[in-house]
Enzyme design. Structure first.
Site, mmCIF file in Angstrom:
data_model
loop_
_atom_site.group_PDB
_atom_site.id
_atom_site.type_symbol
_atom_site.label_atom_id
_atom_site.label_comp_id
_atom_site.label_asym_id
_atom_site.label_seq_id
_atom_site.Cartn_x
_atom_site.Cartn_y
_atom_site.Cartn_z
ATOM 1 C CD GLU A 115 -2.942 -0.830 2.333
ATOM 2 O OE1 GLU A 115 -3.090 -0.210 2.882
ATOM 3 O OE2 GLU A 115 -3.618 -2.402 2.299
ATOM 4 C CD GLU A 144 -3.090 -5.743 4.090
ATOM 5 O OE1 GLU A 144 -4.518 -4.847 4.980
ATOM 6 O OE2 GLU A 144 -1.882 -5.274 4.589
HETATM 7 O O1 IFM Z 1 -4.135 -3.223 8.933
HETATM 8 C C1 IFM Z 1 -3.839 -2.301 7.881
HETATM 9 C C2 IFM Z 1 -2.837 -2.981 7.181
HETATM 10 O O2 IFM Z 1 -1.738 -2.986 8.188
HETATM 11 C C3 IFM Z 1 -2.812 -1.596 6.059
HETATM 12 N N1 IFM Z 1 -3.857 -2.131 5.254
HETATM 13 C C4 IFM Z 1 -5.438 -1.763 5.884
HETATM 14 C C5 IFM Z 1 -5.372 -2.735 7.275
HETATM 15 C C6 IFM Z 1 -6.392 -2.695 7.725
HETATM 16 O O3 IFM Z 1 -6.727 -0.789 7.943
#
Ligand code: IFM
Length: 451
Positions: free
Chosen positions: A163, A359
């Site tokens: 990200e 994720e």
């Molecule tokens: O916890 C975060 C993660 O580190 C990166 N993506 C989003 C998740 C939730 O906010």
């Protein structure tokens, strides 16, 4: 609730180093240590000192992963744990920790999926300008090469960055994340240097034998709530999604994004000669998806949703975000169709690259009682999103796996311990792990698939 016809799809869970490891005395310092130890930056004052105490509970956590029955585990390597100053000498004890993790996964038949950078920049590099300094991109590539050499043949899939939007714009534009800088023009340079670092890293890693090298983006469908907001929604989309996909595809920075940010930068840091590095072909791409963002007319009060604020987008015209319906702890709307759109955004931006959902998950209030930890909303969220992804795969999207965020409750960055994303509960004081109902459900689905 069942996962429909998963076939040979890969299922896993994900975590990141700063959010779970603890043991900060065993590594160099990072920007998140400096930031979280500054009063008022993390909502409940939590720091990375203990986190989930994962370093000291490694064997227990490996057994938990084996109990869950996942095919793969996505974790991140803490740059300052293996290279305490960000450049120069490697730490033997830091490498030994990840050797135990990686070898422990392999011994349990779980594929290691390693991310090299999940936001924990070594502090000396930030003191030298951080991601706004091109030298950080070079340093990242050197670190990435050392990891590729050290773990040769043991990592199933590598991600360079997680990200980069968050690092660039939460870190350097709104200051909501470490390092807490509020320099919108410089944040665009940070975004560029992050992808430059990625491209340099991919080349150097491959030169020492690494395979399956990719990157993970948080791609978010941007919805304009009225025709009058279409141009603003396009600005947000340009900075959330397109700038990263364009750079990765070797297209450089688009005329639209250049024009929409012209008031804050002359883009002098962009070099045409970089395009080949930025666009180094990758073997796969990860997509992180949680929600969509709805762009609406400016309102007097903010949306209250974490990450949904115009200050997080450089040169953003007046606007507000307007999530709908039931909102999670993060203030995010739940909309499973959005995960398919996120995959389509990836497909359109970088055609022909195999995709993984790296994720996906939800922070909601759990009910803890003598009979267990009950989280029906999380179970339904996971089931609905996984089935949407599998439907998209059947419809032709080349998506090959899914990682739930997260294996366990952990430090949610500026929100500290106030958000619970785990399928396993972690007591914030004792760090005791308790699988929630959603973990039992996920395990049941994975076991059913294997039988
Ligand atoms: O916890 C975060 C993660 O580190 C990166 N993506 C989003 C998740 C939730 O906010």
């Amino acid at each position: 609730m069942e996962i429909r016809e998963p076939g040979d799809f890969e299922f896993g869970v994900a975590t990141s180093a700063w959010q779970i490891e603890g043991d900060i005395s065993g590594r160099g310092r990072c920007t998140w240590d400096d930031f979280s130890e500054t009063l008022g930056k993390v909502i409940d004052g939590a720091t990375g000192a203990t986190a989930c105490d994962h370093v000291n509970r490694l064997e227990e956590d490996l057994d938990l992963l084996a109990w869950l029955g996942v095919d793969a585990y996505r974790f991140s390597i803490s740059w300052p744990r293996v290279m305490p100053l960000g450049t120069g000498a490697l730490s033997e004890s830091g490498l030994a920790f990840y050797d135990r993790l990686v070898d422990g996964l392999i011994a349990r038949g779980i594929a290691p999926v390693a991310t090299l950078y999940h936001w924990d920049l070594p502090s000396p590099l930030e003191n030298n300008g951080g991601w706004v300094n091109r030298a950080t991109a070079e340093a990242f590539a050197v670190y990435a090469e050392s990891m590729a050499k050290h773990f040769e043949g043991r990592i199933t899939r590598w991600a360079t960055l997680n990200e980069p939007w968050c690092t660039a714009f939460l870190g350097y534009c709104s200051g909501y994340f470490a390092p807490g800088r509020t320099e919108p023009g410089a944040s665009l340079e940070a975004a560029y240097n992050l992808i430059l670092g990625h491209g340099l890293a991919v080349d150097r890693m491959r030169a020492v034998g690494a395979t399956n090298v990719g990157i993970v983006l948080n791609l978010i469908p941007i919805v304009s709530e009225s025709p009058s907001m279409d141009a603003v929604a396009a600005h947000v989309d340009g900075l959330q999604n397109r700038i990263f996909l364009d750079l990765l595809a070797g297209r450089g920075v688009s005329d639209e994004v250049r024009a929409s940010c012209a008031s804050i930068t002359d883009w002098a840091f962009v070099r045409d000669a970089d395009n080949a590095i930025l666009g180094t072909p990758i073997d796969w791409m990860g997509v992180n998806y949680y929600t969509v963002m709805r762009v609406t007319e400016p309102k007097a009060t903010g949306s209250g949703a974490v990450g949904q604020d115009s200050s997080m987008f450089p040169a953003c015209p007046p606007m507000s975000f307007a999530p709908r319906g039931f909102l999670t702890q993060m203030g995010w709307e739940i909309i499973p169709e959005g995960i398919v759109e996120a995959l389509r955004i990836a497909e359109r931006g970088l055609p022909g690259v195999p995709l993984w959902i790296c994720e996906n998950g939800v922070a909601v209030d759990d009910v803890v009682d003598d009979s267990g930890v009950h989280d029906p909303i999380r179970t339904a969220y996971l089931a609905d999103h996984i089935n949407a992804v599998l439907d998209a795969r059947r419809a032709g999207v080349d998506v090959r796996g899914y990682f739930a965020w997260s294996l366990m409750d952990n430090l949610e960055w500026s929100s500290g311990w106030t958000m619970q994303f785990g399928i396993v509960r972690v007591d914030p004081v004792s760090c005791e792990r308790t699988p929630k109902d959603s973990a039992h459900w996920y395990r049941g689905q994975l076991l059913a698939r294997k039988s």
